[in-house]
Design an enzyme around this catalytic site. Structure first.
Site, PDB file in Angstrom:
ATOM      1  N   ASP A  10       3.812  -1.272   5.334  1.00  0.00           N
ATOM      2  CA  ASP A  10       4.457  -2.777   6.064  1.00  0.00           C
ATOM      3  C   ASP A  10       5.956  -2.643   5.068  1.00  0.00           C
ATOM      4  OD1 ASP A  10       3.184  -3.362   3.748  1.00  0.00           O
ATOM      5  OD2 ASP A  10       2.676  -5.560   4.309  1.00  0.00           O
ATOM      6  N   ASP A  15       4.929   0.841  -0.271  1.00  0.00           N
ATOM      7  CA  ASP A  15       4.940   1.411   0.464  1.00  0.00           C
ATOM      8  C   ASP A  15       6.096   2.901   0.927  1.00  0.00           C
ATOM      9  OD1 ASP A  15       3.539  -0.549   2.615  1.00  0.00           O
ATOM     10  OD2 ASP A  15       4.357  -1.401   1.800  1.00  0.00           O
ATOM     11  N   ASN A  39       4.401  -7.010   4.208  1.00  0.00           N
ATOM     12  CA  ASN A  39       5.081  -7.826   3.357  1.00  0.00           C
ATOM     13  C   ASN A  39       6.204  -8.607   3.728  1.00  0.00           C
ATOM     14  OD1 ASN A  39       4.547  -6.415   1.006  1.00  0.00           O
ATOM     15  ND2 ASN A  39       4.711  -4.834   1.797  1.00  0.00           N
ATOM     16  N   THR A 124      -1.290   1.028   5.293  1.00  0.00           N
ATOM     17  CA  THR A 124      -1.419   0.718   3.358  1.00  0.00           C
ATOM     18  C   THR A 124       0.018  -1.219   3.822  1.00  0.00           C
ATOM     19  OG1 THR A 124       0.403   1.518   4.376  1.00  0.00           O
ATOM     20  CG2 THR A 124      -0.444   2.320   2.931  1.00  0.00           C
ATOM     21  N   PHE A 165      -3.936  -8.569  -0.879  1.00  0.00           N
ATOM     22  CA  PHE A 165      -2.544  -9.042  -0.318  1.00  0.00           C
ATOM     23  C   PHE A 165      -3.317  -8.842   1.324  1.00  0.00           C
ATOM     24  CE2 PHE A 165       0.863  -9.007   2.331  1.00  0.00           C
ATOM     25  CZ  PHE A 165       1.574 -10.181   2.438  1.00  0.00           C
ATOM     26  N   ASN A 166      -3.596  -7.735   1.380  1.00  0.00           N
ATOM     27  CA  ASN A 166      -3.355  -7.025   2.887  1.00  0.00           C
ATOM     28  C   ASN A 166      -4.376  -7.813   3.621  1.00  0.00           C
ATOM     29  OD1 ASN A 166      -1.357  -4.589   2.466  1.00  0.00           O
ATOM     30  ND2 ASN A 166      -2.302  -3.575   1.961  1.00  0.00           N
ATOM     31  N   HIS A 238       0.404  -0.021  -5.518  1.00  0.00           N
ATOM     32  CA  HIS A 238      -0.475   0.637  -4.567  1.00  0.00           C
ATOM     33  C   HIS A 238      -1.246   1.084  -3.714  1.00  0.00           C
ATOM     34  CE1 HIS A 238      -1.243  -4.015  -5.949  1.00  0.00           C
ATOM     35  NE2 HIS A 238      -0.471  -3.732  -6.169  1.00  0.00           N
ATOM     36  N   ASP A 239       0.194   1.061  -2.983  1.00  0.00           N
ATOM     37  CA  ASP A 239      -0.179   1.900  -1.740  1.00  0.00           C
ATOM     38  C   ASP A 239       0.291   3.636  -1.836  1.00  0.00           C
ATOM     39  OD1 ASP A 239      -0.285  -0.139  -0.468  1.00  0.00           O
ATOM     40  OD2 ASP A 239       1.414  -0.500   0.542  1.00  0.00           O
TER      41      ASP A 239
HETATM   42  C1  BDR Z   1      -0.556  -4.743  -1.413  1.00  0.00           C
HETATM   43  O1  BDR Z   1       0.038  -5.435  -0.883  1.00  0.00           O
HETATM   44  C2  BDR Z   1       1.180  -5.347  -0.003  1.00  0.00           C
HETATM   45  O2  BDR Z   1       2.359  -6.551  -1.517  1.00  0.00           O
HETATM   46  C3  BDR Z   1       1.756  -4.158  -0.753  1.00  0.00           C
HETATM   47  O3  BDR Z   1       3.329  -3.201  -0.499  1.00  0.00           O
HETATM   48  C4  BDR Z   1       0.172  -3.226  -1.201  1.00  0.00           C
HETATM   49  O4  BDR Z   1      -0.095  -3.403   0.102  1.00  0.00           O
HETATM   50  C5  BDR Z   1      -0.729  -5.065  -2.458  1.00  0.00           C
HETATM   51  O5  BDR Z   1      -1.510  -6.015  -2.789  1.00  0.00           O
HETATM   52 CA    CA Z   2       1.400  -2.285   1.927  1.00  0.00          CA
END
Ligand code: BDR
Ligand code: CA
Length: 309
Positions: A10, A15, A39, A124, A165-166, A238-239
């Site tokens: 996303d 990402d 996102n 991701t 979040f994801n 993160h990703d």
């Molecule tokens: C995740 O949430 C998104 O904002 C980032 O792309 C990552 O995948 C981190 O919490």
């Molecule tokens: Ca992401």
């Protein structure tokens, strides 16, 4: 011998950097990229994926758009981190290509069926497309080698104190994925908060090739957003860690744990409840990342970006 992978994403700053690392890495063969709302909205995550692949000189990698909303909930987006476009910061050219005329789950299924080797999925974003793939195309499950997703947290979350979040966006999808019986690895916040990039990293990348410059400009925006929200010294990319772990499994240390998803609506919505100390009789269903060789990780990314246009 490269590993065939599909990246379900996303984009999203991290990402986008994850996509660049994947296409720059000979260990991986990126069969396709699929997009999901997370996102930002699906039209924007799809456009961003196309733009990033074109910038990396890989417009040949097909992109398929997937879910515009979670399985059972209203979409929550993260403009507060990624800006209005989902990739605020650099000037983003409109892509010249378009997504394929097939939805992400059926496109993934087709890629998996026609692959000579079992395919690794690297989600991701919210896990909506992956859950839909498992539901609608169960015949391909035996041809999936593994799923390595970025998401979750054994301890505290980032969108709420409980949830990352994801997983928060689509907990029902996450629940199906963690219980699918395949080898699944969770790259959660314990690992990704060790992958902090700041102004120093942006400055090291700035002025090099087009892709490194793009990452520097992404970081300028992304880094500026983070300390305001989480008080971390830099921004967790993160990703990128999920992709790096598939390239080089020695970068992240994992522990086998039982993990359940809180699919309720209360304070725990989207929490990945990780039984790290094995105090339950839960099935040990996931490899959960805890440690990261941060310097080796950063080196890998920087070296690979150098090989791109
Ligand atoms: C995740 O949430 C998104 O904002 C980032 O792309 C990552 O995948 C981190 O919490
Ligand atoms: Ca992401």
């Amino acid at each position: 011998m490269s590993i065939p992978v599909i990246i379900d994403c996303d984009p999203g700053h991290d990402d986008a950097i994850a996509l660049l690392l994947a296409v720059a890495s000979p260990e991986l063969e990126v069969l396709g990229v699929t997009t999901v709302a997370g996102n930002t909205t699906l039209d924007k995550t799809t456009r961003n994926a196309l733009t990033v692949l074109e910038l990396a000189g890989r417009p040949d990698i097909p992109v398929a758009a997937g879910a515009a909303a979670p399985l059972a909930r209203e979409l929550v987006i993260a403009e507060y981190i990624h800006g209005e476009s989902g990739l605020d910061g650099p000037v983003l050219p409109e892509p010249s290509g378009s997504p394929v005329h097939q939805s992400a789950p059926s496109f993934m299924a087709e890629l998996i069926r026609s692959s000579q080797k079992p395919v690794t999925l690297i989600p991701t974003g919210p896990l909506t497309n992956i859950a839909q793939l498992l539901r609608d195309h169960p015949d391909v499950i035996e041809r999936v080698r593994a799923i390595t997703f970025m998401g979750g947290a054994a301890e505290i979350g980032n969108i709420t104190p409980s949830a990352e979040f994801n997983i928060y966006v689509d907990p029902e999808a996450a629940d199906e994925v963690v219980n699918c019986g395949l080898p699944v690895t969770m790259i959660g916040l314990e690992v990704t908060h060790q992958a902090l990039f700041g102004d120093r990293e942006a400055d090291l990348l700035r002025g090099r090739n087009q892709s490194s410059q793009f990452v520097a400009e992404l970081l300028d925006f992304f880094v500026a957003r983070h300390p305001r929200t989480y008080a971390t010294p830099g921004a967790p990319v993160h990703d990128v860690v999920a992709v790096a772990h598939v390239i080089d499994p020695t970068l992240v240390t994992t522990e086998r744990c039982g993990v359940k998803i809180d699919t309720g609506d209360g304070l725990g919505r989207g929490r990945t409840v990780v039984d790290r100390w094995h105090v339950t009789d839960w099935d040990e269903n996931l490899d959960v990342g805890f440690g990261l060789d941060r310097d080796a990780f950063a080196r890998l990314l920087f070296e690979r970006l150098e090989t791109l246009p």
